[in-house]
Design an enzyme around this catalytic site. Structure first.
Site, PDB file in Angstrom:
ATOM      1  N   GLY A 108      -9.024 -37.548   3.215  1.00  0.00           N
ATOM      2  CA  GLY A 108      -8.795 -38.341   2.099  1.00  0.00           C
ATOM      3  C   GLY A 108      -9.889 -38.798   1.257  1.00  0.00           C
ATOM      4  N   ASP A 110     -11.053 -41.033  -0.129  1.00  0.00           N
ATOM      5  CA  ASP A 110     -11.495 -42.720   0.031  1.00  0.00           C
ATOM      6  C   ASP A 110     -12.293 -42.505   1.278  1.00  0.00           C
ATOM      7  OD1 ASP A 110      -9.468 -42.008   1.536  1.00  0.00           O
ATOM      8  OD2 ASP A 110      -8.765 -43.927   1.411  1.00  0.00           O
ATOM      9  N   ASP A 130     -12.156 -48.478   8.390  1.00  0.00           N
ATOM     10  CA  ASP A 130     -11.510 -49.165   7.032  1.00  0.00           C
ATOM     11  C   ASP A 130     -10.067 -49.664   7.359  1.00  0.00           C
ATOM     12  OD1 ASP A 130     -10.584 -49.482   4.572  1.00  0.00           O
ATOM     13  OD2 ASP A 130     -11.266 -47.586   3.778  1.00  0.00           O
TER      14      ASP A 130
END
Length: 256
Positions: A108, A110, A130
């Site tokens: 991803g 992110d 995260d």
């Protein structure tokens, strides 16, 4: 000024930077049916409340793992920010990071953005945890290369699954109870969720540290970083704005 937008599966986070300083941020729930006008109106209201002139935004940068909202987000930015075309990670802006995943496209954006931000701010080797819809663990080596990581069900997802499968268990607010031995069902659920999750996170982090040679800086980020991270004596830093900072750092490198 720079408007940075991090679009995750649960929340969309908007942050405004004046050079390196984050001067304001807000979150919206990630609604795949959201319209460009809804995004624009919420964003305009934030700018108005914080006395920030939208005309001061020089550029917009976006990282997204939810393709379904990008049409509305892009249109909102063009409509409400004077026809500015956003820079979108993986679309018209590509990341400068060595990615050691077997299939690099599976990671991803992110996670890679947070890895870049963490390495720039704290150096390597490091592990970024995260706490989002899923809890991700990402390893970055001494040179800043992304090595890979682990994905674990988010604590809220785990609690929701328990509520749905156990008929007599209620939904509870995710809080740390005073004692791990709960004296009622609510306290027992909270104790299991928080202390159990801290134990799982600690075990994964310690195993990853060993694979990195026994030493690494450990960063907690994401929506539940403060709750879970503050209970575990293993984090070097709790950095809620890490992904937004990563977007700013990527933008600065792009402009240089």
């Amino acid at each position: 000024m720079l408007l940075a937008i991090d679009i995750g599966n649960t929340n969309m986070e908007f942050g405004v930077f004046d050079k390196e300083k984050l001067i304001g941020s807000f979150r919206l729930g990630t609604n795949r049916e959201i319209t460009s006008d809804e995004v624009g109106l919420f964003t305009s209201q934030f700018f108005s409340i914080n006395n920030i002139d939208r005309r001061q935004i020089d550029d917009i940068i976006i990282a997204s793992v939810v393709p379904q909202v990008m049409y509305s987000i892009n249109n909102a930015m063009k409509k409400y920010f004077y026809k500015k075309k956003p820079l979108v990670i993986g679309d018209n802006l590509f990341l400068k990071i060595k990615n050691s995943y077997d299939h690099p496209a599976e990671v991803g954006t992110d996670r890679l953005v947070a890895a870049i931000g963490a390495y720039h701010k704290y150096g390597g080797p490091l592990i970024v945890v995260d706490f989002g819809t899923a809890t991700t663990f990402d390893a970055i080596d001494q040179e800043g290369a992304y090595l890979g990581g682990a994905i674990f069900p988010g604590v809220k997802i785990s609690m929701e699954a328990l509520f749905q499968k156990a008929a007599k268990l209620p939904r509870v607010e995710l809080l740390k109870p005073e004692n791990i031995i709960g004296k009622n069902t609510i306290k027992s659920l909270q104790a299991g969720a928080v202390y159990g999750y801290v134990g799982a996170v600690g075990n994964i982090v310690n195993e990853m540290k060993q694979e990195l040679g026994g030493s690494a800086t450990i960063i907690a980020t994401g929506g539940l970083a403060k709750l879970i991270g503050s209970q575990a004596d293993l984090f070097s830093h709790i950095d809620r704005s890490l992904t937004l900072d990563g977007l700013r750092i990527i933008y600065e490198d792009y402009k240089s």
